[in-house]
Enzyme design. Structure first.
Site, PDB file in Angstrom:
ATOM      1  N   HIS A 276      33.692  36.706  44.848  1.00  0.00           N
ATOM      2  CA  HIS A 276      34.855  37.594  44.775  1.00  0.00           C
ATOM      3  C   HIS A 276      34.413  39.053  44.978  1.00  0.00           C
ATOM      4  O   HIS A 276      35.021  39.791  45.752  1.00  0.00           O
ATOM      5  CB  HIS A 276      35.547  37.399  43.417  1.00  0.00           C
ATOM      6  CG  HIS A 276      36.596  38.408  43.110  1.00  0.00           C
ATOM      7  ND1 HIS A 276      37.937  38.191  43.317  1.00  0.00           N
ATOM      8  CD2 HIS A 276      36.494  39.672  42.623  1.00  0.00           C
ATOM      9  CE1 HIS A 276      38.617  39.276  42.963  1.00  0.00           C
ATOM     10  NE2 HIS A 276      37.759  40.190  42.535  1.00  0.00           N
ATOM     11  N   GLU A 277      33.335  39.436  44.297  1.00  0.00           N
ATOM     12  CA  GLU A 277      32.825  40.812  44.436  1.00  0.00           C
ATOM     13  C   GLU A 277      32.341  41.074  45.858  1.00  0.00           C
ATOM     14  O   GLU A 277      32.572  42.152  46.416  1.00  0.00           O
ATOM     15  CB  GLU A 277      31.689  41.070  43.435  1.00  0.00           C
ATOM     16  CG  GLU A 277      32.101  40.979  41.966  1.00  0.00           C
ATOM     17  CD  GLU A 277      33.178  41.976  41.590  1.00  0.00           C
ATOM     18  OE1 GLU A 277      33.205  43.078  42.152  1.00  0.00           O
ATOM     19  OE2 GLU A 277      34.027  41.638  40.746  1.00  0.00           O
ATOM     20  N   HIS A 280      35.218  41.900  48.048  1.00  0.00           N
ATOM     21  CA  HIS A 280      35.637  43.308  48.000  1.00  0.00           C
ATOM     22  C   HIS A 280      34.808  44.139  48.976  1.00  0.00           C
ATOM     23  O   HIS A 280      35.321  45.015  49.653  1.00  0.00           O
ATOM     24  CB  HIS A 280      35.431  43.887  46.585  1.00  0.00           C
ATOM     25  CG  HIS A 280      36.535  43.561  45.632  1.00  0.00           C
ATOM     26  ND1 HIS A 280      37.855  43.770  45.927  1.00  0.00           N
ATOM     27  CD2 HIS A 280      36.515  43.035  44.384  1.00  0.00           C
ATOM     28  CE1 HIS A 280      38.591  43.394  44.893  1.00  0.00           C
ATOM     29  NE2 HIS A 280      37.799  42.935  43.951  1.00  0.00           N
ATOM     30  N   GLU A 354      42.752  42.361  45.305  1.00  0.00           N
ATOM     31  CA  GLU A 354      42.265  41.277  44.452  1.00  0.00           C
ATOM     32  C   GLU A 354      42.569  39.912  45.072  1.00  0.00           C
ATOM     33  O   GLU A 354      41.729  39.026  45.055  1.00  0.00           O
ATOM     34  CB  GLU A 354      42.884  41.371  43.051  1.00  0.00           C
ATOM     35  CG  GLU A 354      42.391  42.553  42.234  1.00  0.00           C
ATOM     36  CD  GLU A 354      40.871  42.606  42.121  1.00  0.00           C
ATOM     37  OE1 GLU A 354      40.239  41.546  41.937  1.00  0.00           O
ATOM     38  OE2 GLU A 354      40.316  43.711  42.247  1.00  0.00           O
ATOM     39  N   ASP A 358      39.837  37.220  46.186  1.00  0.00           N
ATOM     40  CA  ASP A 358      39.939  35.824  45.741  1.00  0.00           C
ATOM     41  C   ASP A 358      39.932  34.877  46.939  1.00  0.00           C
ATOM     42  O   ASP A 358      39.247  33.854  46.929  1.00  0.00           O
ATOM     43  CB  ASP A 358      41.238  35.610  44.943  1.00  0.00           C
ATOM     44  CG  ASP A 358      41.118  36.072  43.499  1.00  0.00           C
ATOM     45  OD1 ASP A 358      39.996  36.406  43.077  1.00  0.00           O
ATOM     46  OD2 ASP A 358      42.156  36.105  42.801  1.00  0.00           O
TER      47      ASP A 358
END
Ligand SMILES: [Zn+2]
Length: 410
Positions: A276-277, A280, A354, A358
């Site tokens: 997930h990070e 980003h 977000e 995801d």
């Protein structure tokens, strides 16, 4: 407009902000006991859910009390000419505008910090303690306070002094210099925060060799992400709540995992959080945020330059000689409705990001471990499963757990 009218506009803004906030809080509180959505039935055991309900209610009450107290104090400060008093006090020590401003903000910031300390003490050692989150010792609490205050003094004081110095030699054009200063500063902070600031408060160690590290490396290689810096931070020193975050970019990029996260999650769940990070980063959210906040800072500083030297700003606070620091206080309050709106826009964008992160984790790794990790993290922080829509719209930088689970299950 007369100075008195401006004074009452400031009071009205403070009151309206407070009322909107309390309405949102009340709406949210009303829905604490709503039925848990089907997708989230497995987050809590019955007993834990009751504990989370109690935690939310205690926090809501606490924030009502602190909110009312700080509003009352602020209003008293305005009506009793507190700013005039502190301004005169600062002027009695020096005639240099920079020194006066530093003393002025020093008194206000340190004063409000001292007044707030009993509340943050209560929050940490009574509320968080009661629900089993707190790991902070009294010594850590005090040392944190001192370090935080020193950092504010050095960094905040330094930046303020420079900005007033720009104002002295460039007049209203100061905003261009100030903008460059703030932009360079935030870029440096973004790059070196983990190296310079975090070590003041926490211990960071590179992630040890082992199953977790191999799993992370395998994932990073798969998505073509060079990641040399994975660090573990001793979050357990203060709280049992877990977290992970990404910072820096280019060669400085690093992922920081809380030791509490490593304890609470399975390996594939940690990799999912990491994915997930990485999402980003790959979707350029970090660059976007940096550019957006830089542009916003430029706009704010420009607007400040238009208004800061208006005599009416100081007259509204019953101060006869206009100064940069008084202009800054009045501007700060007048600007707060605008910053509410920009904050709202940033939250809308952040929630979109977000979902994108995801989805990235889902596409490049798997949805299931991300779902279970999000559920575990929500459970461990006793977070609210049934927040009110309006509250989410205004305050949430992340979509609700329900929305994220639904999106991942799609
Ligand atoms: Zn995220």
């Amino acid at each position: 407009m007369t100075p008195t009218t401006l004074f009452y506009i400031l009071i009205a803004i403070l009151l309206i902000n407070f009322i909107i906030d309390k309405i949102l809080d009340a709406l949210n509180t009303k829905h604490f006991d709503d039925a848990i959505p089907a997708e989230l039935q497995d987050v809590y055991e019955k007993e834990e859910y009751e504990k989370s309900q109690a935690y939310k209610k205690v926090n809501a009450q606490f924030s009502n009390i602190t909110g009312l107290f700080s509003l009352a104090l602020t209003l008293a400060f305005f009506f009793l000419d507190g700013f005039q008093f502190v301004d005169e006090l600062a002027k009695s020590y020096s005639s240099n505008a920079i020194v006066i401003a530093l003393i002025f903000f020093g008194i206000i910031i340190i004063g409000s910090d001292i007044i707030n300390t009993p509340f943050s003490y209560y929050k940490t050692f009574v509320i968080e303690e009661k629900f089993g989150f707190n790991k902070t010792t009294k010594k850590t609490f005090i040392v944190d306070k001192i370090k935080g205050l020193l950092m504010t003094t050095l960094l905040g004081g330094g930046i303020l002094a420079l900005i007033i110095w720009f104002y002295q030699f460039a007049g209203t054009h100061f905003w261009v210099y100030a903008w460059i200063l703030v932009a360079v500063f935030s870029l440096l902070m973004n790059l070196f925060y983990a190296k310079l600031i975090v070590p003041l408060f926490n211990k960071q160690t590179p992630l040890e060799d082992g199953e977790l590290k191999r799993a992370i490396e395998k994932y990073a290689t798969k998505v073509g992400f060079t990641l040399k810096n994975v660090f573990v931070i001793d979050g357990s020193k203060r709280s049992t709540k877990a977290n992970a975050y990404f910072s820096g970019f280019g060669s400085q990029k690093r992922i920081t995992l809380y030791d509490t996260l490593i304890n609470d999650l399975e390996i594939d769940e940690i990799v999912a959080v990491l994915a997930h990070e990485v999402g980003h980063y790959k979707r350029k959210h970090i660059i976007f945020n940096l550019v957006a906040s830089t542009l916003l800072t430029g706009f704010t500083l420009w607007l400040l330059s238009v208004f800061v030297s208006l005599p009416i700003f100081s007259e509204a606070l019953h101060i006869s000689i206009p100064s940069f620091h008084i202009g800054l206080i009045v501007f700060g309050i007048l600007y707060s409705p605008i910053s509410e709106i920009t904050g709202l826009l940033m939250n809308i964008i952040s929630r979109k990001f977000e979902y994108q992160a995801d989805n990235y984790a889902k596409e490049t790794f798997a949805a299931k471990p991300l779902i279970t990790s999000l559920k575990k993290l929500s459970k461990n922080s006793l977070s609210n499963l049934t927040p009110h829509k309006a509250y989410v719209f205004m305050h949430y930088s992340h979509p609700t757990l329900l929305k994220r689970v639904q999106n991942l299950n799609k």
